[in-house]
Scaffold this motif. Structure first.
Motif, PDB file in Angstrom:
ATOM      1  N   LYS A 126       0.863  -1.193   0.000  1.00 27.48           N
ATOM      2  CA  LYS A 126       0.000   0.000   0.000  1.00 27.48           C
ATOM      3  C   LYS A 126       0.890   1.229   0.000  1.00 27.48           C
ATOM      4  CE  LYS A 126      -3.417   2.511   2.651  1.00 27.48           C
ATOM      5  NZ  LYS A 126      -4.033   2.728   3.969  1.00 27.48           N
ATOM      6  N   ASP A 127       0.756   2.058  -1.031  1.00 28.37           N
ATOM      7  CA  ASP A 127       1.580   3.273  -1.078  1.00 28.37           C
ATOM      8  C   ASP A 127       0.914   4.381  -0.257  1.00 28.37           C
ATOM      9  OD1 ASP A 127       3.709   4.862  -1.695  1.00 28.37           O
ATOM     10  OD2 ASP A 127       3.489   4.720  -3.872  1.00 28.37           O
ATOM     11  N   ASP A 128       1.682   5.450  -0.024  1.00 27.36           N
ATOM     12  CA  ASP A 128       1.184   6.531   0.838  1.00 27.36           C
ATOM     13  C   ASP A 128      -0.035   7.230   0.255  1.00 27.36           C
ATOM     14  OD1 ASP A 128       3.289   5.929   2.489  1.00 27.36           O
ATOM     15  OD2 ASP A 128       4.613   7.440   1.609  1.00 27.36           O
ATOM     16  N   ASP A 129      -0.217   7.178  -1.076  1.00 25.41           N
ATOM     17  CA  ASP A 129      -1.386   7.825  -1.685  1.00 25.41           C
ATOM     18  C   ASP A 129      -2.621   6.923  -1.689  1.00 25.41           C
ATOM     19  OD1 ASP A 129      -0.860   5.904  -3.583  1.00 25.41           O
ATOM     20  OD2 ASP A 129      -0.623   7.294  -5.263  1.00 25.41           O
ATOM     21  N   GLY A 130      -2.528   5.769  -1.024  1.00 24.82           N
ATOM     22  CA  GLY A 130      -3.687   4.871  -0.926  1.00 24.82           C
ATOM     23  C   GLY A 130      -3.811   3.894  -2.088  1.00 24.82           C
ATOM     24  N   SER A 131      -2.847   3.887  -3.014  1.00 28.72           N
ATOM     25  CA  SER A 131      -2.864   2.895  -4.095  1.00 28.72           C
ATOM     26  C   SER A 131      -2.282   1.582  -3.580  1.00 28.72           C
ATOM     27  CB  SER A 131      -1.998   3.354  -5.273  1.00 28.72           C
ATOM     28  OG  SER A 131      -2.429   4.588  -5.753  1.00 28.72           O
ATOM     29  N   TYR A 132      -2.823   0.482  -4.090  1.00 27.56           N
ATOM     30  CA  TYR A 132      -2.325  -0.857  -3.728  1.00 27.56           C
ATOM     31  C   TYR A 132      -1.749  -1.507  -4.982  1.00 27.56           C
ATOM     32  CZ  TYR A 132      -4.954  -0.534   0.669  1.00 27.56           C
ATOM     33  OH  TYR A 132      -5.435  -0.151   1.905  1.00 27.56           O
ATOM     34  N   TYR A 133      -0.587  -2.116  -4.829  1.00 31.48           N
ATOM     35  CA  TYR A 133       0.085  -2.783  -5.948  1.00 31.48           C
ATOM     36  C   TYR A 133       0.388  -4.224  -5.550  1.00 31.48           C
ATOM     37  CZ  TYR A 133       1.007   2.008  -7.390  1.00 31.48           C
ATOM     38  OH  TYR A 133       0.871   3.328  -7.741  1.00 31.48           O
ATOM     39  N   MET A 134       0.147  -5.145  -6.485  1.00 34.80           N
ATOM     40  CA  MET A 134       0.583  -6.525  -6.234  1.00 34.80           C
ATOM     41  C   MET A 134       1.866  -6.806  -7.017  1.00 34.80           C
ATOM     42  SD  MET A 134      -1.143 -10.258  -6.910  1.00 34.80           S
ATOM     43  CE  MET A 134      -2.480 -10.026  -5.774  1.00 34.80           C
ATOM     44  N   TYR A 135       2.865  -7.293  -6.302  1.00 34.83           N
ATOM     45  CA  TYR A 135       4.095  -7.826  -6.897  1.00 34.83           C
ATOM     46  C   TYR A 135       3.955  -9.347  -6.847  1.00 34.83           C
ATOM     47  CZ  TYR A 135       5.830  -3.120  -6.109  1.00 34.83           C
ATOM     48  OH  TYR A 135       5.977  -1.755  -6.131  1.00 34.83           O
ATOM     49  N   PHE A 136       4.400 -10.034  -7.859  1.00 34.88           N
ATOM     50  CA  PHE A 136       4.270 -11.487  -7.831  1.00 34.88           C
ATOM     51  C   PHE A 136       5.232 -12.150  -8.820  1.00 34.88           C
ATOM     52  CE2 PHE A 136       1.876 -12.148 -11.803  1.00 34.88           C
ATOM     53  CZ  PHE A 136       1.343 -10.892 -12.032  1.00 34.88           C
ATOM     54  N   GLY A 137       5.281 -13.483  -8.744  1.00 32.38           N
ATOM     55  CA  GLY A 137       6.078 -14.265  -9.689  1.00 32.38           C
ATOM     56  C   GLY A 137       7.152 -15.091  -9.002  1.00 32.38           C
ATOM     57  N   GLY A 138       7.515 -16.176  -9.657  1.00 34.26           N
ATOM     58  CA  GLY A 138       8.598 -17.034  -9.185  1.00 34.26           C
ATOM     59  C   GLY A 138       8.951 -17.997 -10.292  1.00 34.26           C
ATOM     60  N   ILE A 139      10.253 -18.229 -10.479  1.00 29.62           N
ATOM     61  CA  ILE A 139      10.676 -19.110 -11.579  1.00 29.62           C
ATOM     62  C   ILE A 139      10.746 -20.566 -11.091  1.00 29.62           C
ATOM     63  CG2 ILE A 139      11.818 -17.228 -12.772  1.00 29.62           C
ATOM     64  CD1 ILE A 139      14.520 -18.335 -11.894  1.00 29.62           C
ATOM     65  N   TRP A 140      11.171 -21.467 -11.962  1.00 29.43           N
ATOM     66  CA  TRP A 140      11.181 -22.917 -11.713  1.00 29.43           C
ATOM     67  C   TRP A 140       9.750 -23.384 -11.397  1.00 29.43           C
ATOM     68  CZ3 TRP A 140      16.140 -25.254  -9.083  1.00 29.43           C
ATOM     69  CH2 TRP A 140      17.290 -24.783  -9.723  1.00 29.43           C
ATOM     70  N   GLY A 141       9.552 -23.954 -10.174  1.00 26.52           N
ATOM     71  CA  GLY A 141       8.228 -24.474  -9.820  1.00 26.52           C
ATOM     72  C   GLY A 141       7.146 -23.413  -9.807  1.00 26.52           C
ATOM     73  N   GLY A 142       7.541 -22.157  -9.717  1.00 29.61           N
ATOM     74  CA  GLY A 142       6.578 -21.047  -9.707  1.00 29.61           C
ATOM     75  C   GLY A 142       6.034 -20.688 -11.077  1.00 29.61           C
ATOM     76  N   GLN A 143       6.596 -21.312 -12.131  1.00 22.87           N
ATOM     77  CA  GLN A 143       6.057 -21.262 -13.506  1.00 22.87           C
ATOM     78  C   GLN A 143       6.172 -19.912 -14.225  1.00 22.87           C
ATOM     79  OE1 GLN A 143       1.995 -22.639 -13.057  1.00 22.87           O
ATOM     80  NE2 GLN A 143       2.602 -24.785 -13.029  1.00 22.87           N
ATOM     81  N   LEU A 144       6.845 -18.924 -13.648  1.00 21.09           N
ATOM     82  CA  LEU A 144       6.923 -17.611 -14.313  1.00 21.09           C
ATOM     83  C   LEU A 144       7.486 -17.724 -15.725  1.00 21.09           C
ATOM     84  CD1 LEU A 144       6.542 -14.536 -13.945  1.00 21.09           C
ATOM     85  CD2 LEU A 144       8.860 -14.437 -13.022  1.00 21.09           C
ATOM     86  N   GLN A 145       8.471 -18.640 -15.900  1.00 26.28           N
ATOM     87  CA  GLN A 145       9.135 -18.789 -17.203  1.00 26.28           C
ATOM     88  C   GLN A 145       8.200 -19.339 -18.275  1.00 26.28           C
ATOM     89  OE1 GLN A 145       9.745 -20.523 -14.483  1.00 26.28           O
ATOM     90  NE2 GLN A 145       9.774 -22.714 -14.921  1.00 26.28           N
ATOM     91  N   ARG A 146       7.061 -19.864 -17.855  1.00 25.21           N
ATOM     92  CA  ARG A 146       6.135 -20.432 -18.848  1.00 25.21           C
ATOM     93  C   ARG A 146       5.155 -19.389 -19.378  1.00 25.21           C
ATOM     94  NH1 ARG A 146       5.196 -26.628 -17.171  1.00 25.21           N
ATOM     95  NH2 ARG A 146       4.586 -26.648 -19.342  1.00 25.21           N
ATOM     96  N   TRP A 147       5.259 -18.139 -18.872  1.00 27.83           N
ATOM     97  CA  TRP A 147       4.346 -17.069 -19.279  1.00 27.83           C
ATOM     98  C   TRP A 147       5.054 -16.015 -20.114  1.00 27.83           C
ATOM     99  CZ3 TRP A 147      -0.857 -17.141 -18.449  1.00 27.83           C
ATOM    100  CH2 TRP A 147      -1.334 -18.135 -17.599  1.00 27.83           C
ATOM    101  N   ARG A 148       6.210 -16.361 -20.694  1.00 29.28           N
ATOM    102  CA  ARG A 148       7.007 -15.340 -21.387  1.00 29.28           C
ATOM    103  C   ARG A 148       6.301 -14.757 -22.598  1.00 29.28           C
ATOM    104  NH1 ARG A 148      12.880 -17.624 -22.189  1.00 29.28           N
ATOM    105  NH2 ARG A 148      13.224 -15.517 -22.970  1.00 29.28           N
TER     106      ARG A 148
END
Ligand code: FUB
Length: 345
Positions: free
Chosen positions: A156-178
């Motif tokens: 949650k940023d100071d201006d009240g915006s919310y951001y999602m960070y995500f992802g993981g390689i190997w078993g997390g499958q990020l590399q399959r979404w290139r």
């Protein structure tokens, strides 16, 4: 920490040297996402179990089924297990592998964000809602549209915006979404689909959330980490490149993006001027812990900063049976974080 080095560890000696002890001993917990809500600490960890799955490089043995929320009045206080907050059987779209979650609060409601594999074996990210920080949480019927991979962290940023960070390689499958959709045609090997060692590393993703925190307000973008010359880190830079476990906190007006380097077992960080980055690589926060994975969060409590992390010392090195811990963080006068050695010097 590689398996072969674990075989030589004297755990009694190691636990005596450890800078902190497990917060919870009656169950195994990992991936602690800690927040302060109404002056109290709430930790949203994975709940590790031994489901009897064979070990593999895709993490199939991390076969978790539910989440428990842990609460503490202070970082040195007693850690309370508030029971089951969400079970995979209650999530219509999810079949298995309830991996590292996060949570956040908006207008008196609490949102639990969690990854799980759907019935096609594809990791997606879901949301569940509660009126209290400890749950139980009621899941949305579908995963977040256009979500993929693992390890959501909602800032949650100071201006009240919310951001999602995500992802993981190997078993997390990020590399399959290139290419923007799930690449199901190629082998399941964790090393398939990755960029070459001299190509820019795969990046974590960021997406601003809608006002109700139930959807992405934009298409996910890359979280680029650059080196001292401003060039993106390369995939072969295993000691510094992103693997999984995104987290963002703000210190003195700067955005600190921290993450795990996975197969080299560090928690590293990079600093940027806005939530999207780019983030300039700044160093290591945590040296390798006992166990393969390293996953953390960073939170301020009463003017002091804390690293919540895990290791496998309680289970004597069983990589998927981990325990959450906490240690104090110190910054130097330039805002750099001093590297923590989890078992002393
Ligand atoms: O706990 C399962 C997975 O292990 C997490 O999602 C990763 O970050 C790693 O800690």
């Amino acid at each position: 920490m590689p398996e072969e080095s674990i075989q030589h560890i004297n755990f009694e000696e190691l636990n005596n040297k450890a800078i902190s002890q497990p917060l919870i001993n009656h169950i195994y917990t990992a991936d602690p996402s800690a927040h302060v809500f109404n002056g109290k600490i709430y930790i949203y960890p994975s709940h590790d179990v031994d489901a009897g799955e064979a070990f593999d490089d895709l993490g199939s043995h991390f076969a978790m089924e539910d989440y428990h929320v842990i609460s503490m009045d202070s970082p040195s206080g007693e850690a309370k297990d508030n029971g089951v907050a969400l079970h995979v059987n209650d999530v219509p779209w999810a079949e298995k592998q309830m991996w590292a979650p996060d949570a956040n609060e908006k207008d008196g409601k609490y949102y639990l964000f969690f990854p799980a594999k759907d019935y096609n074996g594809i990791f997606k990210i879901g949301v569940a809602v509660s009126d209290v920080p400890t749950g139980p949480f009621i899941p949305q019927p579908e995963a977040i549209k256009e979500s993929f991979s693992i390890d959501p962290a909602v800032f949650k940023d100071d201006d009240g915006s919310y951001y999602m960070y995500f992802g993981g390689i190997w078993g997390g499958q990020l590399q399959r979404w290139r290419d923007g959709s799930f690449n199901a045609t190629q082998p399941e090997s964790p090393l398939a689909h990755l960029p070459g060692n001299n190509e820019p590393a795969l990046c974590a993703k960021i997406a601003k959330l809608t006002d109700d925190l139930l959807a992405f307000a934009e298409a996910p973008k890359d979280v680029v980490i650059v080196d001292e010359n401003g060039d993106p880190l390369l995939q072969g830079d295993n000691d510094r490149r992103f693997f999984e476990a995104s987290w963002v906190h703000k210190y003195n007006g700067k955005y600190y993006f921290s993450y795990s380097t996975g197969d080299t077992h560090f928690i590293c960080y990079a600093i940027g001027d806005n939530p999207y980055g780019p983030f300039k690589y700044a160093g290591k926060i945590l040296e390798p812990v006992v166990g393969w994975t390293s996953h953390h969060s960073i939170t301020e409590f009463n003017g002091e900063w804390y690293l919540f992390y895990h290791d496998s010392s309680l289970s004597k090195g069983v990589t998927h049976l981990r325990s959450i811990k906490v240690a104090k963080i110190e910054y130097d006068e330039n805002g750099f974080i001093k590297t923590i050695k989890p078992y002393g010097s």
